[in-house]
Design an enzyme around this catalytic site. Structure first.
Site, short mmCIF file in Angstrom:
data_model
loop_
_atom_site.label_atom_id
_atom_site.label_comp_id
_atom_site.label_asym_id
_atom_site.label_seq_id
_atom_site.Cartn_x
_atom_site.Cartn_y
_atom_site.Cartn_z
N HIS A 1 -11.19 -5.32 7.81
CA HIS A 1 -11.65 -5.12 6.56
C HIS A 1 -12.56 -4.14 6.45
O HIS A 1 -12.84 -3.22 5.42
CB HIS A 1 -12.21 -6.30 6.06
N GLU B 1 0.70 -1.12 -0.02
CA GLU B 1 -0.13 0.02 -0.08
C GLU B 1 0.58 1.31 -0.11
O GLU B 1 0.47 2.33 -0.68
CB GLU B 1 -1.03 0.04 1.14
C1 LIG Z 1 -2.64 -4.76 4.04
C2 LIG Z 1 -3.51 -5.67 3.22
N1 LIG Z 1 -3.98 -5.35 1.92
C3 LIG Z 1 -4.60 -6.17 1.03
C4 LIG Z 1 -5.45 -7.09 1.61
C5 LIG Z 1 -6.59 -7.94 0.94
N2 LIG Z 1 -5.79 -9.19 0.66
C6 LIG Z 1 -6.31 -10.26 1.46
S1 LIG Z 1 -5.30 -11.71 1.27
C7 LIG Z 1 -4.56 -11.18 0.05
C8 LIG Z 1 -3.68 -11.83 -0.86
C9 LIG Z 1 -2.42 -12.28 0.00
O1 LIG Z 1 -1.60 -13.29 -0.52
P1 LIG Z 1 -0.48 -14.16 0.02
O2 LIG Z 1 0.11 -13.35 1.11
O3 LIG Z 1 0.11 -14.51 -0.69
O4 LIG Z 1 -1.50 -15.04 0.91
P2 LIG Z 1 -2.42 -15.92 0.34
O5 LIG Z 1 -3.82 -15.57 0.28
O6 LIG Z 1 -1.89 -16.34 -0.91
O7 LIG Z 1 -2.46 -17.25 1.24
C10 LIG Z 1 -5.07 -9.57 -0.24
C11 LIG Z 1 -4.25 -8.83 -1.30
C12 LIG Z 1 -5.28 -7.40 3.02
N3 LIG Z 1 -6.00 -8.41 3.60
N4 LIG Z 1 -4.42 -6.53 3.84
#
Ligand SMILES: Cc1ncc(C[n+]2csc(CCOP(=O)(O)OP(=O)(O)O)c2C)c(N)n1
Ligand SMILES: Cc1ncc(C[n+]2csc(CCOP(=O)(O)OP(=O)(O)O)c2C)c(N)n1
Ligand SMILES: [Mg+2]
Ligand SMILES: [Mg+2]
Lengths: 328, 338, 338, 328
Positions: C131, C62
């Site tokens: 969220h 972000e």
């Molecule tokens: C700071 C933040 N930005 C965006 C999100 C929305 N979001 C939730 S899970 C995710 C993807 C995360 O990917 P990863 O860290 O690889 O975990 P995975 O879901 O693949 O297990 C995002 C962008 C969030 N929860 N927190």
């Protein structure tokens, strides 16, 4: 690294852990199809069970884990109670967090699953504090933080690795590289194929392993946990695996190549390990079925328990904000 | 009571806390070795007294510093971490707002976070808006956090001690303009309770609420107004959250008038909450408009001529009180701009 | 006028902006390829239309996303970046508060930052407080930024277009509860001016100011109150900064009463500024207490039984208006807690 | 890398740049001793002139620089006007930013010194946007961002390096490793001796160089700038140098080992280069003195100019917040 063979009972434990997670989440899949049963999003560890089982099984009771939005595997293998976990996922009063966490913020301090954050990248700085407390108290114990390949892009992860490297904290970073961050492929959100390559920049060891081979993960976890425990400082394990059901249950993976899904389906950690245990004669089909059966029954019982539980009373929404609530 | 400066009082509070509780440690950028060698600095001499195990200098990593506090407090320690200047709180805000303030609630009351965050605030040292930006209303708006802002050496010590031993996350604002202010301070572990305001001057015509350095601007104004025959009841808030509503409402019900004074931007500043609260809960008692004295909506400037425009002066408070009393033509000044 | 959903209207605004100005690009987590394949999502189909050169999927970073917008806008581009959910704004807040909002001022007016930040807000989708956390008052408090919050498909399109082509940084809040709301939307590049509120319902007894999803809660309440013989003037703020003070003050001077309704926590929420402004500048016209309807000071809960406690309902607005009218015993409800 | 010899006029330019920075800052040192002359803190590049001169001299006019709290060297070598720069440091109306920047936020867009931030670690994400705009417009030009070894610990730097590595942006990271972050030694704030070692983790080249040898810096900058210009992506230069006067003029370095200061004093980049130019016969003592003289006179004139300028009119404090100010 010399891999001493894993004792049969431990191997059975590893399998049992994985199948319990799978069966538990299959119940969630079913529930999420009925509208109004589950608040919020449903984010599953399906396909990644070997990482949770392999890492957590190598830990000691005093060790702390910090997890993220994809937490079911970590929490169940750590010993969280299935009933209250399922009840919490349904936001019921009998939930492990009294219905105040829901599926995304499950924390189970009683089994040292200390903190969970669904803010991507927030786990590591929280874990930094836990690992610092362990070092400060000389109480022994290490902290393990689970985060994704997407989370590795957050600045907080970098700050934490640098500080853990300077202070030589007993902190084990476990990056579950499941090829995706939301709908973004690894190469869209990460400049390098392997995140483990960054470890050297923080003066810590880093290894990438096959996250779908539970024994490989277990061995690597044992080695790295011992390293952290010895006071040498932090370490990083990157487990390559795959997110089989998309980001969450509302994600129908329109952007995913079915061929890729098939390849990984064939590498299902549970199926692979079942075959291995059979061929090694550690378990026969009957015992396997019994274990699967038991997991299935257990998960179904958890749903029944949660179903029988009420939602929390409305006025309890106002409690638990402070230990010492402001007067006014 | 012993004479101490504001900074020395803060320093004594940390010393006492670390002496009586092993669980207390401090961390931040330069809390151990500092470029300043000044006994008026809050953490002066603590590294020598307590050693590097309990006095942790950190990298320039505000998110990690805040995370350290959240995680360590969840394990039962009592971290006292510094975010050097208020504008850098933005970098720690995810950890403080989304974690320190929410994790206890989301744990169903299983976890607690007895942490303290020290942050330097204040206007008037010429460094400009990236070092100076009072954001108390951000913290006050968010659940799960407490925030205090001492205006005297006595409360600097007393509120710091209360904050450190409070079971919840507390932000302690250190007003840089006050570090060298002398005052008498009680010896030993004497604490100022959170959530109790102080009547700094009692009066009958107008209630004036303030905190931090702005309180002293307010007291100067009250003296001037006194000579003009206007008697102000000056309230030193001390603690913004928890807020001593009773003290404010009781005073306004007696005076019928309210003026709020702070150095933060007026628009959506903490004064807005006080004004709104009174316009609801003490409406029947109000005899005149509620006035707010605060900064115009501009970044904290650098030039001395500009800082004067930004920072509320006693004259501004005098004018606001006179307007509240209906003694002057209504004007809301530059700070009205949003 | 064509029928569109709120989300489709936002999508059309982005499409038009990218068609008429090459300098417009969009970036964020999943603004190109999204897990949702839903025409009601703001960025639906833009990657196919404009290609990966102008529709940039980013890592989960972000601060970098916000920095991208600040730096690129300083070079003359018109970035439209997404911060997925309001609580994650904390991670972008240094870039937005200390840079987007201050760099022009500190450049002496030499630089400008025509950027737009899209952020999803709203309460009631069960994801909980990491969220869901409406922080509009944070943005509104800080100089150099503008913030708008559409409540109808028409304004969703019109405010988004104005934001993108405004020469200053603008935060556009997208209320998730409204994405599927249908409405008629004018064709083409039709813009809603920033800083102009809309009288959603004219009335004579009480002014009720709201924005976003809360506006619809308010309109429901106004209908109920009408049957009770209480005529509300409902103002849809649309733009919080710049704020249409004239519209609010003029209305309150006619009705003599003010109620503010939003889904953010009441304490130090944006409603406090509106109440404080009126308690100062329209005091003479006030006939009753100013009431604020907002959330209690708790994290956004998850359980349906708890969400009901958090989220203002039409009944809450009805009660508040009746209290403002002196028709009911005073009660400030759980939201009084700070 | 083959180092083609540097043309004499360029070498003289490098020296001239350094001495102008030194003389300019010596005026600030003098002013900071008189109370009330300078608002805020005074943070000097003394000892680090070779980094600014070496890097900036290798750039082209279309290139953009983004700098931090220790900016005088970067801005002067980039061609900022001495008078308006000094006036701004005094917060005068004739300052390059009309007295609204002061010493910490000096920006000089007219010479493509586009943005300055004193928020440590904020420069890189700002530079990310500038480099993106250059790539987006295919206009040529690269962006150079200066940051310190302390800043390297901020998460924003990591996020920027990752994104620049993915998008292959024309972004040159220049880390001035001056052994300190405030009163914290390098090893207190950084897990590894060399920050350049992190570059590989972002798929970019990274080099550590002697930041007190202006020609070494110049050569490295030319090579890395060409790399970025060619479209290959970002690159990182770590220049090892030393902060001779402490963090700022209020810092009396009670925590610094005098012996260490002496060692680095002997390695003063200006002294070293003066000797080199003399022994190489590029300049004789007379020409050198003339150059030094000219720099001194120029700097003194800047102070005179600033002194003669008024502070900005009070009411101008309210302007320049917005391009289109809110009506109300
Ligand atoms: C700071 C933040 N930005 C965006 C999100 C929305 N979001 C939730 S899970 C995710 C993807 C995360 O990917 P990863 O860290 O690889 O975990 P995975 O879901 O693949 O297990 C995002 C962008 C969030 N929860 N927190
Ligand atoms: C985010 C942030 N945290 C803390 C500070 C206070 N501060 C100013 S300079 C500095 C040290 C920076 O060290 P480095 O990046 O190495 O730059 P140097 O001063 O050595 O040139 C600190 C901590 C700041 N300006 N910004
Ligand atoms: Mg992933
Ligand atoms: Mg440094």
């Amino acid at each position: 690294m010399t891999k001493n063979p894993i004792a049969p009972d431990v191997r059975i434990h590893l399998y049992t852990q994985m199948i319990r997670v799978r069966k538990f989440e299959e119940q969630i899949v079913a529930l999420s199809k009925e509208s109004g049963r589950l608040p919020g999003m449903q984010i599953l560890a399906n396909g990644q069970e070997a990482v949770a089982a392999g890492i957590v099984s190598a830990l000691e009771p005093a060790d702390v884990i910090v997890t993220n939005h994809r937490s079911h595997g970590h929490l169940l293998t750590r010993g969280a109670d299935m009933n209250s976990l399922m009840a919490e996922i349904m936001a019921k009063e009998t939930g492990v967090n009294k219905g105040k966490a829901g599926t995304l913020h499950l924390s189970v301090p009683e089994v040292n699953a200390l903190m969970t954050s669904t803010v991507v990248g927030a786990g590591p700085p929280l874990a930094l504090g836990a690992a610092f407390a362990q070092q400060y108290r000389c109480a022994g114990g290490i902290t393990v933080v689970f985060f994704g390949d997407g989370a590795a892009a957050e600045g907080s992860v970098h700050e934490t690795m640098n500080l853990a490297g300077i202070w030589k904290l007993p902190l084990l970073f476990v990056c579950e590289n499941n090829c995706w961050a939301g709908a973004q492929r690894h190469e869209v959100h990460c400049a390098t194929r392997h995140i483990s390559g960054r470890a050297a920049g923080y003066d810590m060891p880093g290894k990438s392993v096959d996250g779908n081979d539970v024994e490989v993960v277990y061995h690597q976890a044992a080695e790295m946990a011992a390293y952290c425990r010895s006071g040498k400082g932090p370490a990083l394990i990157e487990a390559h695996t795959y997110r089989m059901r998309g980001h969450g249950e509302q994600d129908h993976q329109h952007y995913v190549d079915p061929a890729e899904l098939e390849i990984w389906a064939a590498r299902c950690p549970i199926r692979l390990y079942r075959q291995k245990l059979l061929s090694d004669g550690v378990l026969d089909t009957d015992r396997l079925q019994a274990i699967d059966q038991e997991a299935e029954v257990r998960a179904a019982a958890a749903v029944a328990f949660a179903d029988a539980s009420p939602y929390p009373a409305p006025e309890t929404a106002l409690t638990d904000v402070y230990v010492q609530p402001p007067l006014s | 009571m012993i004479q101490k400066t504001f900074g020395q009082a803060l320093n004594e509070a940390l010393t006492i806390a670390m002496e009586i509780d092993e669980a207390v440690f401090i961390a931040g950028e330069g809390v151990g070795v500092s470029i300043h060698k000044d006994p008026n600095m809050t953490t002066f001499g603590l590294l020598d007294k307590f050693g590097p195990g309990r006095v942790k200098d950190t990298p320039v990593s505000e998110a990690a510093i805040a995370g350290l506090a959240v995680g360590a407090s969840c394990m039962g320690l009592r971290p006292v971490v510094e975010i050097m200047f208020f504008p850098f709180m933005t970098l720690a805000s995810d950890m403080l707002i989304n974690h320190a303030g929410k994790l206890r609630y989301m744990s169903g009351g299983k976890s607690s976070f007895p942490l303290t965050v020290r942050v330097k605030a204040g206007v008037g040292f010429g460094a400009g808006s990236q070092h100076s930006h009072n954001l108390e209303s951000w913290i006050a708006h968010c659940p799960g956090l407490k925030i205090v802002w001492p205006a005297t050496p006595e409360d600097a010590k007393g509120l710091m001690l209360s904050a450190i031993f409070d079971p919840d996350p507390v932000i302690v604002v250190e007003d840089m303009m006050l570090y060298r202010m002398p005052g008498s301070v009680p010896a030993g572990d004497v604490r100022t309770p959170l959530g109790k305001a102080r009547v700094a001057a009692s009066g009958t015509d107008c209630t004036v609420v303030s905190y931090g350095a702005a309180l002293h601007t307010t007291l100067k104004a009250a003296a001037v107004l006194n000579e003009q025959g206007i008697s102000c009841e000056v309230i030193d808030l001390r603690s913004l959250v928890p807020l001593d509503k009773a003290c404010i409402l009781d005073s306004v019900r007696r005076t019928g008038r309210l003026v709020v004074v702070h150095e933060a931007v007026r628009f959506c500043g903490f004064g807005a909450e006080l004004a709104a609260m009174v316009a609801d809960e003490a409406f029947a008692a109000l005899k005149g408009p509620i006035k707010r004295v605060g900064a115009p909506k501009i970044p904290v400037p650098v030039a001395p001529t500009h800082e004067k425009i930004f920072k509320p002066a006693p004259e501004d408070v005098v004018r606001a009180v006179r307007e509240a009393m209906g003694k002057e033509g209504h004007s809301s000044g530059p700070s009205a701009t949003n």
